[in-house]
Design an enzyme around this catalytic site. Sequence first.
Site, PDB file in Angstrom:
ATOM      1  N   ALA A 166       0.794  -1.237   0.000  1.00 17.92           N
ATOM      2  CA  ALA A 166       0.000   0.000   0.000  1.00 17.92           C
ATOM      3  C   ALA A 166       0.826   1.288   0.000  1.00 17.92           C
ATOM      4  CB  ALA A 166      -0.991   0.013   1.171  1.00 17.92           C
ATOM      5  N   ASP A 167       2.130   1.184  -0.193  1.00 21.30           N
ATOM      6  CA  ASP A 167       2.948   2.402  -0.289  1.00 21.30           C
ATOM      7  C   ASP A 167       4.176   2.143  -1.156  1.00 21.30           C
ATOM      8  OD1 ASP A 167       3.642   5.043   0.128  1.00 21.30           O
ATOM      9  OD2 ASP A 167       4.594   4.688   2.068  1.00 21.30           O
ATOM     10  N   ILE A 168       3.954   1.534  -2.319  1.00 26.04           N
ATOM     11  CA  ILE A 168       5.054   1.238  -3.236  1.00 26.04           C
ATOM     12  C   ILE A 168       5.510   2.528  -3.904  1.00 26.04           C
ATOM     13  CG2 ILE A 168       5.731   0.007  -5.335  1.00 26.04           C
ATOM     14  CD1 ILE A 168       5.308  -1.925  -3.116  1.00 26.04           C
TER      15      ILE A 168
END
Length: 449
Positions: A255-257
């Site tokens: 969820a935070d690539i």
Amino acid sequence: RPTDADADASAVSWVPQPHGFGTRVDPYAQRAAHVERLLRSLPQPLDVALNDGGDGTMFDARDCGTFTDVSALRALRDADADASKALALDLALCKLQVQRRLGRGAFASVHLVERLDDDATDADVLSESTYALKVLDDAAEARWEYYVCKTLERRVRAAFDAEAAAASGADDADAARRHRERQHALAQFGHVRMLEVYDDAGFIVMDAGVHGTLQDVINVHRLANKKLDEVLVMYFTIEMLRALELLHAHGIVHADIKPDNWLLRAATTRGAAGAAAAAAAPKWDAWSADVCDARGWPEHGLQLIDFGSALDTTLYADGTRFVGKGRAASGFECIEMCAGEAWCAQLDTFGVCATVHALLHNAYMDVVRDTATGRHRPKAPFKRYWNGALWRELFDTLLNGGNDAAAPDALAAMRHKFEHYLTANTTKARAVKPALNRMQVLLYERGRE
């Protein structure tokens, strides 16, 4: 204060399903309360649930109140990066000295630290001298990140152990190969060592990445007015797709690539000597897709870090999709999220697309919708001398495939196409190592390792 084992009477018991949320969940609305509820749903307290063979230690001091060294905590959180330099930090589990700040975000700061004492609570857990220390403002978020990292590690180990048990009659060579495959799988994700939480702060000690990030790579090439070699971007694309396959196969959405969260892995020593050693390494020539390749390639690659925003989809009802804007950085929010629609693992594949675009173009990705086909694509065109067909297929599939394109099998199929292109073209396969060496030299020249 209720413990993890004895949740207070007002808490909703939501094990196993539907976990009290329904099938549309905003996991970042009242985030601290949300993750506490998830952690309380575990069948065992956090320290017990994760103490099943993995190396890690946690110390929950929330019953003791706030962290006592107020001045140290203030210095760690100070906007001035120099405020915490040479700071001695006396934690319950170990003593650390801050060398420098590595980064700062909205919810935490990360510092390079040196272990001062040889009598840490668990010397086997902290066997190296240098680590990264993440200081979080919220204890619940610290406990959640520790849970995700250790749970992912545990699930990966269990999957390989199950394979080994099923192949109990295999010879030693097969067993050794499975061990190398497991070690390579675990190396793709940041390894946390210790967790210490108080009412007002959380501290996570983890392995330090000393070779820089993909964001460093992008920055130094932009400053030098240079572009990365296409084969090197393909190599990094393969690494990212492989990591996401494993991540999604075990129920985790990062969820935070983004480029900041991909550390460079390398087997070389640091500095100019390391760059020279990499260039002179024997037999380390044509790139191979085999993660057990004996020539040194498995020791290089990428490692995904920062699981503070991650989602464990196994803790939600089957078919759950997420809503809301999440915490992805601007420019890394998936199409569905920007449109106010439900999303899930495609947030990660969009992040890979945006990262690949930044590596190819030295610029962030703008997405447009093709009026003829109705499909989304990057606004920037591909260079004529690139493999446009392969890049178009990657972006078209990941930008338009939704959650299905984020499934492990779909990611593996896409990865295999890039691997086949490199291995079928010997010249391309042999060009990866020189391109990687040039990148390392440029990073060193710019003072980033």
